[in-house]
Design an enzyme around this catalytic site. Structure first.
Site, PDB file in Angstrom:
ATOM      1  N   CYS A  35       0.821  -1.205   0.000  1.00 50.02           N
ATOM      2  CA  CYS A  35       0.000   0.000   0.000  1.00 50.02           C
ATOM      3  C   CYS A  35       0.860   1.262   0.000  1.00 50.02           C
ATOM      4  CB  CYS A  35      -0.946   0.010   1.196  1.00 50.02           C
ATOM      5  SG  CYS A  35      -0.088   0.055   2.768  1.00 50.02           S
ATOM      6  N   ASP A  37       2.271   2.645   2.529  1.00 49.95           N
ATOM      7  CA  ASP A  37       2.178   3.435   3.759  1.00 49.95           C
ATOM      8  C   ASP A  37       3.455   3.303   4.602  1.00 49.95           C
ATOM      9  OD1 ASP A  37      -0.272   4.122   2.921  1.00 49.95           O
ATOM     10  OD2 ASP A  37      -1.393   2.868   4.300  1.00 49.95           O
ATOM     11  N   CYS A 104      -2.407  -3.135   8.635  1.00 49.80           N
ATOM     12  CA  CYS A 104      -2.094  -1.785   9.111  1.00 49.80           C
ATOM     13  C   CYS A 104      -1.601  -1.841  10.572  1.00 49.80           C
ATOM     14  CB  CYS A 104      -3.312  -0.889   9.018  1.00 49.80           C
ATOM     15  SG  CYS A 104      -4.226  -1.063   7.475  1.00 49.80           S
TER      16      CYS A 104
HETATM   17 FE1  FES Z   1      -1.576   0.378   4.229  1.00 53.85          FE
HETATM   18 FE2  FES Z   1      -3.391   0.621   6.064  1.00 53.85          FE
HETATM   19  S1  FES Z   1      -3.717   0.394   3.945  1.00 53.85           S
HETATM   20  S2  FES Z   1      -1.250   0.595   6.322  1.00 53.85           S
END
Ligand code: FES
Length: 123
Positions: A35, A37, A104
């Site tokens: 993702c 992140d 996450c």
């Molecule tokens: Fe990547 Fe939540 S979608 S950390």
């Protein structure tokens, strides 16, 4: 049932311990390749106790809520407890996350472990 618990929404809207800890002596940074992140944890450790902690998360709401909750769970705690913190415990403390958002909370566990590794390299 709502997709996100009240606790998740609360920690997402009012993140605890958000920001940079200038005098941190342990910093951990991890990312999720899928993702994209990123989560960064700043810890100030003294006498094997997490005296203070802050985080920066560039990511989704679940990642922000997970990091906020995780900081609350390790603040003031001895390292022996901190190193045992799992993403499962963080998820439970948030009253659950949707299945596709469990990864996450894994970021929070990994960011703390990465900070502890950083600390151990320095001592
Ligand atoms: Fe990547 Fe939540 S979608 S950390």
């Amino acid at each position: 049932m709502a997709l996100y618990s009240e606790k998740v929404m609360d920690h997402f809207r009012n993140p605890r311990n958000l920001g940079v800890l200038e005098d941190a002596n342990a910093i951990g940074e991890v990312g999720n390749a899928k993702c994209g992140d990123i989560m960064k944890m700043y810890l100030k450790i003294e006498d094997d106790i997490v005296k203070d902690v802050k985080f920066e998360t560039f990511g989704c709401g679940s990642a922000i809520a997970s990091s906020s909750m995780a900081t609350e769970m390790i603040k003031g705690k001895p390292l022996s407890e901190v190193e045992k913190l799992t993403n499962k415990a963080v998820t439970e403390a948030l009253d659950g996350l949707p299945t596709h958002k469990i990864h996450c909370s894994v970021l929070a566990e990994q960011a703390i472990k990465s900070a502890l590794e950083d600390y151990r390299k320095k001592i």
